[in-house]
Design a protein around this motif. Structure first.
Motif, PDB file in Angstrom:
ATOM      1  N   VAL A  34       1.009  -3.472  -3.552  1.00 28.41           N
ATOM      2  CA  VAL A  34       0.431  -2.162  -3.856  1.00 28.41           C
ATOM      3  C   VAL A  34       1.320  -1.297  -4.709  1.00 28.41           C
ATOM      4  CG1 VAL A  34      -1.241  -1.641  -2.042  1.00 28.41           C
ATOM      5  CG2 VAL A  34       1.198  -1.398  -1.570  1.00 28.41           C
ATOM      6  N   GLY A  35       2.620  -1.556  -4.683  1.00 30.18           N
ATOM      7  CA  GLY A  35       3.539  -0.757  -5.484  1.00 30.18           C
ATOM      8  C   GLY A  35       3.126  -0.752  -6.947  1.00 30.18           C
ATOM      9  N   CYS A  36       2.554  -1.829  -7.403  1.00 29.01           N
ATOM     10  CA  CYS A  36       2.174  -1.940  -8.809  1.00 29.01           C
ATOM     11  C   CYS A  36       0.673  -2.131  -9.009  1.00 29.01           C
ATOM     12  CB  CYS A  36       2.890  -3.129  -9.451  1.00 29.01           C
ATOM     13  SG  CYS A  36       4.685  -3.002  -9.404  1.00 29.01           S
ATOM     14  N   HIS A  37       0.072  -2.998  -8.205  1.00 31.92           N
ATOM     15  CA  HIS A  37      -1.337  -3.349  -8.419  1.00 31.92           C
ATOM     16  C   HIS A  37      -2.264  -2.457  -7.597  1.00 31.92           C
ATOM     17  CE1 HIS A  37      -0.797  -7.293 -10.463  1.00 31.92           C
ATOM     18  NE2 HIS A  37       0.332  -7.347  -9.779  1.00 31.92           N
ATOM     19  N   LEU A  38      -3.452  -2.190  -8.112  1.00 35.29           N
ATOM     20  CA  LEU A  38      -4.543  -1.756  -7.259  1.00 35.29           C
ATOM     21  C   LEU A  38      -5.005  -3.008  -6.527  1.00 35.29           C
ATOM     22  CD1 LEU A  38      -6.783   0.581  -9.449  1.00 35.29           C
ATOM     23  CD2 LEU A  38      -4.843   1.141  -7.978  1.00 35.29           C
ATOM     24  N   VAL A  39      -4.941  -2.991  -5.205  1.00 37.78           N
ATOM     25  CA  VAL A  39      -5.252  -4.216  -4.482  1.00 37.78           C
ATOM     26  C   VAL A  39      -6.669  -4.223  -3.927  1.00 37.78           C
ATOM     27  CG1 VAL A  39      -2.824  -4.511  -3.884  1.00 37.78           C
ATOM     28  CG2 VAL A  39      -4.381  -3.460  -2.230  1.00 37.78           C
ATOM     29  N   GLY A  40      -7.325  -3.066  -3.919  1.00 39.08           N
ATOM     30  CA  GLY A  40      -8.668  -3.039  -3.355  1.00 39.08           C
ATOM     31  C   GLY A  40      -9.470  -1.952  -4.018  1.00 39.08           C
ATOM     32  N   ASP A  41      -9.958  -1.022  -3.197  1.00 32.67           N
ATOM     33  CA  ASP A  41     -10.823   0.008  -3.758  1.00 32.67           C
ATOM     34  C   ASP A  41     -10.152   1.379  -3.687  1.00 32.67           C
ATOM     35  OD1 ASP A  41     -10.824   0.253  -1.055  1.00 32.67           O
ATOM     36  OD2 ASP A  41     -12.944  -0.243  -0.796  1.00 32.67           O
TER      37      ASP A  41
END
Ligand code: HEC
Length: 98
Positions: A34-41
């Motif tokens: 999550v530090g870098c990516h959008l992991v969900g909504d």
């Protein structure tokens, strides 16, 4: 009856082994990605040049994700993923397609 129970047990077990556990993948993603990516909504802007997981889900197969995750990617801090983490993440990412 016993045959039916046996078949049901097989169907319950196989996806967990072959395809990874998406819920476990989410937990790994929440701590490491999550530090870098959008992991969900989540409703925040994506970081520049970091593909959101729903985009990855649309453009990559789970196998491609697994292969990619065998090596650390360049911008990533050091973290080690087990083979199970990798399978779980691939399953989770495949599930956030939208
Ligand atoms: C420090 C920031 C950072 C972290 C943390 C991070 N990533 Fe990435 N990730 C990137 C960047 C930047 C790219 C795009 C450049 C590249 O492909 O290396 C990327 C690309 C990817 C891709 C490839 C997308 C494609 O085009 O095929 C996958 C899959 C991926 N990340 C998964 C993960 C997973 C799973 C985690 C958590 C275990 C994670 N990343 C943690 C920054 C990060």
């Amino acid at each position: 009856m016993r045959t039916i129970a046996f078949i049901a047990a097989m169907f319950a077990a196989v996806p967990a082994l072959a395809a990874g556990d998406a819920a476990a993948g989410r937990r790994v993603a929440d701590s490491w990605c999550v530090g870098c990516h959008l992991v969900g909504d989540e409703k925040k802007a994506p970081m520049l040049d970091v593909p959101p997981f729903p985009d990855i889900a649309r453009t990559r197969t789970p196998d491609q994700v697994r292969t990619f995750l065998q090596k650390p990617h360049p911008a990533q801090p050091l973290f080690r993923l087990s083979q199970k983490d990798i399978d779980d993440l691939a399953a989770f990412i495949a599930g956030v397609k939208r």
